[in-house]
Design an enzyme around this catalytic site. Structure first.
Site, mmCIF file in Angstrom:
data_model
loop_
_atom_site.group_PDB
_atom_site.id
_atom_site.type_symbol
_atom_site.label_atom_id
_atom_site.label_comp_id
_atom_site.label_asym_id
_atom_site.label_seq_id
_atom_site.Cartn_x
_atom_site.Cartn_y
_atom_site.Cartn_z
ATOM 1 N N PHE A 166 -28.069 6.499 -1.610
ATOM 2 C CA PHE A 166 -28.113 5.185 -1.557
ATOM 3 C C PHE A 166 -28.636 4.565 -0.438
ATOM 4 O O PHE A 166 -28.932 5.018 0.521
ATOM 5 C CB PHE A 166 -26.839 4.612 -1.977
ATOM 6 C CG PHE A 166 -25.628 4.598 -1.089
ATOM 7 C CD1 PHE A 166 -24.263 4.626 -1.436
ATOM 8 C CD2 PHE A 166 -25.620 5.158 0.408
ATOM 9 C CE1 PHE A 166 -23.067 4.838 -0.643
ATOM 10 C CE2 PHE A 166 -24.480 5.297 1.230
ATOM 11 C CZ PHE A 166 -23.349 5.076 0.778
ATOM 12 N N GLU A 167 -28.696 3.112 -0.595
ATOM 13 C CA GLU A 167 -29.552 2.353 0.398
ATOM 14 C C GLU A 167 -31.001 2.995 0.507
ATOM 15 O O GLU A 167 -31.524 2.930 1.786
ATOM 16 C CB GLU A 167 -28.911 2.137 1.578
ATOM 17 C CG GLU A 167 -27.584 1.185 1.454
ATOM 18 C CD GLU A 167 -26.926 0.849 2.607
ATOM 19 O OE1 GLU A 167 -27.886 0.511 3.777
ATOM 20 O OE2 GLU A 167 -25.785 0.525 2.810
ATOM 21 N N LEU A 172 -28.294 -5.265 -6.044
ATOM 22 C CA LEU A 172 -29.477 -4.977 -6.149
ATOM 23 C C LEU A 172 -29.818 -4.211 -7.179
ATOM 24 O O LEU A 172 -30.753 -4.325 -8.041
ATOM 25 C CB LEU A 172 -29.891 -4.556 -4.823
ATOM 26 C CG LEU A 172 -31.354 -4.425 -4.741
ATOM 27 C CD1 LEU A 172 -32.335 -5.435 -4.961
ATOM 28 C CD2 LEU A 172 -31.938 -3.626 -3.339
ATOM 29 N N ASN A 180 -33.609 9.375 0.076
ATOM 30 C CA ASN A 180 -34.153 9.849 1.388
ATOM 31 C C ASN A 180 -35.805 10.191 1.179
ATOM 32 O O ASN A 180 -36.616 10.051 2.106
ATOM 33 C CB ASN A 180 -33.376 11.168 2.120
ATOM 34 C CG ASN A 180 -32.395 10.520 2.640
ATOM 35 O OD1 ASN A 180 -31.961 9.106 3.022
ATOM 36 N ND2 ASN A 180 -31.450 11.322 3.393
ATOM 37 N N ASP A 181 -36.010 10.779 0.067
ATOM 38 C CA ASP A 181 -37.355 11.369 -0.208
ATOM 39 C C ASP A 181 -38.303 9.990 -0.427
ATOM 40 O O ASP A 181 -39.494 9.988 0.041
ATOM 41 C CB ASP A 181 -37.272 12.084 -1.647
ATOM 42 C CG ASP A 181 -36.835 13.757 -1.412
ATOM 43 O OD1 ASP A 181 -36.815 13.985 -0.302
ATOM 44 O OD2 ASP A 181 -36.685 14.168 -2.497
ATOM 45 N N ILE A 183 -22.442 -1.260 -8.268
ATOM 46 C CA ILE A 183 -22.293 -2.274 -7.140
ATOM 47 C C ILE A 183 -20.927 -1.961 -6.479
ATOM 48 O O ILE A 183 -19.868 -2.152 -7.140
ATOM 49 C CB ILE A 183 -22.268 -3.596 -7.822
ATOM 50 C CG1 ILE A 183 -23.614 -3.787 -8.477
ATOM 51 C CG2 ILE A 183 -22.159 -4.769 -6.837
ATOM 52 C CD1 ILE A 183 -24.959 -3.338 -7.646
#
Length: 586
Positions: A400-401, A162, A404-405, A195
């Site tokens: 990652f994913e 992605l 958080n902010d 990736i």
């Protein structure tokens, strides 16, 4: 090949239930029936879960984290053993060679991977939490039969493509493009970066832009190793997770056959975000496992170490750190597994809950690692001890994913969206665009039947927990009031009020965690009795009291804060281009 169906979420609330527990909190509603009683794992899979956990520990005992870091890979032999043990297809249906676990069962086993080694958890998470999740969620029977048996056995590894050089958290604006060809295939061009399983993967769920009926949309494609024009680029040199094969991927006019399209062309972004919503639960439960490992290390050290004539464990500041970790971990664990229970119950929308688990879990794990290293003292800084590697490995988790902010904005704005739609004159506030890049925006939908007035308190918690239940109900009422206040004051400008978004997101996380603890401990009281459950009650009292204090403090800061001064100081620093206040100039 069977006809494909839309990947958009089913109409939420169609069975009379609200579509999201967390979103209902913003409206002042506490949908008790969604979170009480505490969800238990299916009885028929508990023995299977125990067996898989035992197998994971047996294989994990043969993993040398320092060796894997030096060799930059977990080991093909280890991967084969994991596949043979059934640990690479945990949620894959049994008909395709998987274990067929529930979300709860999957999370419990995945927690074990994180206890063994953070890198192991990431490699396996890339493979099954996100790598081939789209095939399970949205693939046709033919696609599942074609790929899942090899993926579940470990004969093939998967990745998730992605992120791009110009599209990180802003995943909506990926630039890779797939162009439909006259024969129905797609020609893919573009580049991905960061990736996982990059040179090890046999197939990659890949998100690209495409044109559908003259509109710029997205498509989800399965790119397979060996396809002409598909090149694996250089490996990234990372601070931690050194055994994770992190690569660039290049797509140079790669022809993708139509049978490698997941879902309908044009709905790729929804596929991508549904996968991430689910994957974030894995990060939350993985953080639970990692924190348990850290806590075990800390307890062992402080009980063994003596300073100033007494055990390190007996010092108040040490007890404060250990007590904080135990109580917060209990709350995080409760929240993560309540979210898994929501998924297993078939709830329509768990995007907020999964984001909350990811943010809360990864940040707690980082703070816990810092405190555990502090307790280890000088030894913690030595490379022959496990602490410094853990610290390096887990620092990426809050990034990652979904950084958080950014996820905090997603939580707050997604929760405020139904509030704006309910308020007179504010239905036009269109909060979708600023946050569509982060997660699936399934609209909050309440019951389709005539709704009764919601109770103004929690009625299903055990009577012995009434004080905390009443406090949570008051926090929910205040959350609804402040949400309305902020929307009326800022209207469309709420999308730029990031400090308020943070207060709202962190507060709803603490409220959700308190509800999870109340549900869990109520079940413990019913099963074991109140008196024999004194330890759980003590922890619940501590966690809920502290969480309620945090919520009240943040709500006060909505009115009384120094936000403008802090922003002004930052702007002055930008103008100076440096700190600018040194006592002596060079």
């Amino acid at each position: 090949m069977e006809a494909k169906t839309s990947v958009r979420p089913a109409e939420a609330g169609g069975d009379g239930r609200p579509s999201s527990f967390a979103k209902s909190l913003f409206l002042g509603d506490i949908e008790e029936e969604m979170v009480f009683p505490w969800p238990e794992p299916r009885a028929d899979e508990q023995d299977k879960i125990r067996g898989l956990i035992a197998a994971a520990h047996e294989i994990g005992a043969d993993i040398d984290p320092r060796k894997t870091e030096k060799e930059r890979w977990i080991g093909d032999d280890i991967m084969r053993r994991l596949g043979d043990a059934g640990l690479l297809g945990l949620y894959v249906p049994e008909r395709y060679g998987g274990q067929g676990l529930s979300q709860t069962g999957y999370a419990r086993v995945f927690e074990t991977f994180a206890q063994i080694d953070p890198t192991l958890s990431v490699i396996l998470g890339v493979h099954q939490s996100i790598g081939f999740k789209a095939i399970v969620m949205f693939g046709t029977d033919e696609q599942k039969e074609r790929w899942l048996p090899d993926l579940a056995s470990g004969r093939k590894l998967a990745g998730y493509a992605l992120t791009e050089p110009n599209a990180g958290s802003d995943a909506y604006h990926v630039e890779s493009r797939a162009t439909r060809q006259p024969d129905g295939s797609w020609l893919l061009n573009g580049e991905k970066r960061y990736i996982g399983n990059g040179s090890k993967g046999s197939l990659f769920t890949t998100i690209a832009r495409c044109e559908i009926d003259g509109k710029d949309r997205h498509i989800a494609l399965i790119v397979e190793k060996g396809m002409k024009g598909f090149e694996v680029g250089e490996r990234f040199d990372t601070m931690g997770l050194r055994a994770n094969d992190l690569r660039r991927l290049h797509f140079n006019a790669v022809r993708i056959p139509p049978e490698n399209v997941i879902g309908e062309p044009g709905e790729g972004f929804h596929v991508a975000m549904e996968v991430l919503n689910n994957g974030r639960i894995g990060l939350g439960s993985g953080s639970v496992g990692g924190a348990k490992k850290l806590l075990d290390l800390a307890i062992h050290h402080v009980l063994e170490r003596r300073q100033f004539g007494q055990q390190l464990a007996d010092f108040e500041l040490v007890e404060d750190k250990i007590g904080w970790m135990v109580s917060y971990l209990f709350g995080l664990e409760s929240m993560a597994y309540l979210t898994c229970g929501l998924v297993d119950s078939g709830v329509d929308d768990y995007s907020l809950e999964s984001a909350i688990c990811k943010v809360s879990g990864t940040e707690f794990l980082w703070y816990a690692a810092n405190r555990v290293m502090q307790l280890a003292g000088g030894a913690g800084y030595m490379r022959d001890q496990p602490y410094e590697k853990i610290l390096r490995d887990i620092r990426i988790f809050p990034i990652f994913e979904g950084a958080n902010d950014v996820l905090r904005a997603f939580i707050a704005l997604n929760g405020l969206k139904p509030v704006g739609e309910r308020l007179s004159g504010l239905g036009e506030l269109e909060l979708t665009d600023p946050i569509r890049t982060i997660g699936v925006l399934a609209d909050y939908v309440g019951s389709r039947i005539q709704r009764q007035v919601r109770p103004d308190r929690i009625t299903k918690a055990h009577p012995e927990l009434k004080q905390h239940a009443d406090a949570v109900a008051e926090q929910v009422r205040e959350l609804a009031s402040i949400s309305e206040q902020l929307l009326r004051k800022h209207r469309k400008g709420i999308v730029t009020q990031q400090l308020h978004q943070k207060r709202i997101a962190d507060s709803v996380a603490d409220i959700f965690a308190q509800v999870a603890v109340l549900s869990r401990v109520s079940a413990i009281f019913e099963d074991q009795g109140v008196e024999p459950s004194g330890q759980e009650r003590y922890i619940a009292d501590t966690f809920c009291t502290r969480a309620a204090h945090r919520v009240r403090s943040r709500f006060r800061q909505v009115e009384e804060n120094d936000d403008e001064r802090m922003r002004a100081i930052a702007k002055l620093a930008y103008k100076r281009g440096e700190y600018g206040y040194a006592l002596f100039q060079d």
